[in-house]
Design a protein around this motif. Structure first.
Motif, short mmCIF file in Angstrom:
data_model
loop_
_atom_site.label_atom_id
_atom_site.label_comp_id
_atom_site.label_asym_id
_atom_site.label_seq_id
_atom_site.Cartn_x
_atom_site.Cartn_y
_atom_site.Cartn_z
N LYS A 165 0.84 -1.21 0.00
CA LYS A 165 0.00 0.00 0.00
C LYS A 165 0.87 1.26 0.00
O LYS A 165 0.60 2.22 -0.74
CB LYS A 165 -0.92 -0.02 1.22
CG LYS A 165 -1.88 1.17 1.29
CD LYS A 165 -2.78 1.06 2.50
CE LYS A 165 -3.72 2.25 2.60
NZ LYS A 165 -4.61 2.17 3.79
N ARG A 168 2.34 1.65 -3.50
CA ARG A 168 1.36 2.14 -4.47
C ARG A 168 1.11 3.64 -4.32
O ARG A 168 0.99 4.37 -5.30
CB ARG A 168 0.03 1.38 -4.32
CG ARG A 168 0.03 -0.03 -4.88
CD ARG A 168 -1.39 -0.54 -5.09
NE ARG A 168 -2.20 -0.41 -3.89
CZ ARG A 168 -2.28 -1.32 -2.92
NH1 ARG A 168 -1.56 -2.44 -3.03
NH2 ARG A 168 -3.05 -1.15 -1.87
N GLN A 169 1.02 4.09 -3.08
CA GLN A 169 0.77 5.51 -2.83
C GLN A 169 1.89 6.38 -3.40
O GLN A 169 1.64 7.42 -4.02
CB GLN A 169 0.61 5.76 -1.33
CG GLN A 169 -0.68 5.18 -0.75
CD GLN A 169 -0.72 5.25 0.78
OE1 GLN A 169 0.31 5.46 1.44
NE2 GLN A 169 -1.90 5.07 1.34
N LYS A 173 1.80 9.02 -6.56
CA LYS A 173 2.23 10.41 -6.36
C LYS A 173 3.14 10.87 -7.50
O LYS A 173 3.09 12.03 -7.93
CB LYS A 173 2.95 10.52 -5.02
CG LYS A 173 3.65 11.84 -4.78
CD LYS A 173 4.45 11.78 -3.48
CE LYS A 173 5.37 13.00 -3.35
NZ LYS A 173 6.21 12.91 -2.12
#
Length: 422
Positions: A165, A168-169, A173
């Motif tokens: 997670k 992925r963030q 970005k």
């Protein structure tokens, strides 16, 4: 999940990875480095969340009765997160190998031929226990321009998904396709079986874990597998060796981290020095709690301090404070023994003889061969690779620790000015 649903989910993942790999191969080094450094900062910022998710795995592991060693590998601590962050920073600092051009030469036909370093494509990582592999592998694959599919063990599912997670963030970005690093979000073993049939989309499989896992993957895979079954490493102490040097080398190789694949599992001693050297070496090993299993000659020399070795002990990967000891007639018998019982991982000789050291280097078949040094040095970080994704004990396509360059290959490039072949 039903088989049809698993197949559909896996097929969607590998197709996305294949598409993402193409764009990743053209990504600038500056962007890749920025992503890696930001992942590190995000890990620090989301440390409480990651540790809380890891606690779920730890609690479940304790209830399942996982061993203390397994739980230790599973645990994520603040220090463990900072180790991941440091690893990301080190990978970011490495020179990007992708696009490197070498060996340019003009041929009689007029064309100019050279080689360009390019990513492998899509890599499948299958691993057990250690959640840090999720970050370490993603970092190396990203820097080398490869998309990666990560399949950790069921015991670490919450930890791996939490780390995914964060990845992925950060990718979102920076506008990077999140399919460049995907974690399988279900634990059905059939998922691995389906992944191993996707040769149209996956270019290389890297299993990290015990010998059983690696053999199972190799037997089922239609895709090339980077194999490292086990680490049965030996030290040969030659006649005339510096005995004061030999003992610290042996102790470090066996005792520093006995569960590591590059730890010492067998000690070979030249018979000319066995009566003088073995009692000193055995005494030093016994002080560190090492159980010693020896041949008939070594048992006679050391009386009751060495247990007789069974036939099955020779060539065993103990991964513990245990060691076989054998007295040999000389260099040739030592190399014959290594050829029979070694695992092509790491072998070392302690000698003052230049001739013997050179023969050992040339003739011993292992991914790393050392002279007057501990087997524990066979490691990507110690060899200056910055980091490694694993140690290959097969020769295609890499032999030894696999760093950034080993996660790429080379293709030929040609410049012409209208030439045609005669």
């Amino acid at each position: 999940m039903e088989r049809a649903q698993i197949e559909a989910t896996v097929l969607e993942m590998v197709k996305k990875a294949k598409g993402a790999a193409r764009s990743l191969g053209a990504m600038s080094a500056a962007l890749k480095n920025a992503v890696l450094l930001d992942v590190g900062e995000a890990l620090i910022a989301q440390q409480p969340y990651i540790i809380a998710e890891n606690l779920k795995d730890m609690t479940a592991g304790e209830q399942k009765g996982l061993s203390a060693a397994m739980l230790d590998r599973l645990r994520i601590t603040e220090k463990g997160i900072m180790d991941m962050v440091q690893g990301l920073r080190e990978v970011a600092a490495l020179e990007d190998p992708v696009g490197e051009v070498s060996d340019m030469r003009r041929r009689p036909s007029g064309i100019v031929v050279g080689r360009m370093r390019v990513p492998l494509g899509v890599i499948l990582m299958i691993y057990e226990s250690r959640p840090n592999v999720t970050i370490d592998s993603a970092a190396l694959c990203l820097k080398a321009g490869n998309a990666v599919i990560l399949r950790g063990g069921s015991e670490a599912i919450h930890s791996n998904l939490a780390l995914a997670k964060v990845l992925r963030q950060v990718l979102a970005k920076h506008g990077v396709d999140p399919a460049v690093a995907q974690v399988l979000d279900f634990t059905d073993r059939e998922g691995v079986d389906v992944l191993l049939t996707q040769e149209a989309y996956i270019d290389l499989v890297i299993p990290r874990g015990g010998e059983g896992l690696i053999r199972a993957v190799t037997e089922k895979s239609r895709i090339p597998v980077l194999k490292h079954y086990k680490g049965v490493c030996h030290c040969f102490v030659d006649a005339g060796a510096d005995q004061e040097m030999a003992i610290p080398i042996i102790l470090n190789a066996k005792v520093q981290r006995p569960s590591a694949c590059n730890s010492l599992e067998g000690l070979l001693v030249h018979r000319e020095i066995a009566e003088e050297f073995l009692p000193k070496a055995v005494h030093a090993l016994k002080k560190e709690g090492v159980r010693i299993l020896g041949c008939h000659s070594s048992c006679l020399i050391c009386n009751e301090t060495i247990e007789p070795a069974a036939d099955s002990d020779w060539g065993t990967e103990f991964l513990d404070l245990a060691l076989t000891v054998k007295v040999v007639s000389g260099l040739d018998e030592a190399m014959d023994y290594i050829d029979q019982h070694g695992s092509k991982h790491t072998e070392t000789i302690v000698t003052r003889s230049y001739e013997h050291s050179q023969r050992f280097l040339r003739e011993v078949d292992a991914s790393a061969v050392l002279v007057n040094a501990s087997t524990r040095f066979n490691d990507g970080g110690q060899f200056g690779l910055g980091a490694e994704i694993g140690i290959s004990t097969t020769k295609l396509h890499a032999y030894g620790p696999m760093g950034l360059k080993e996660l790429t290959t080379q293709k030929y490039i040609v410049y012409g000015a209208g030439e045609t072949r005669a």
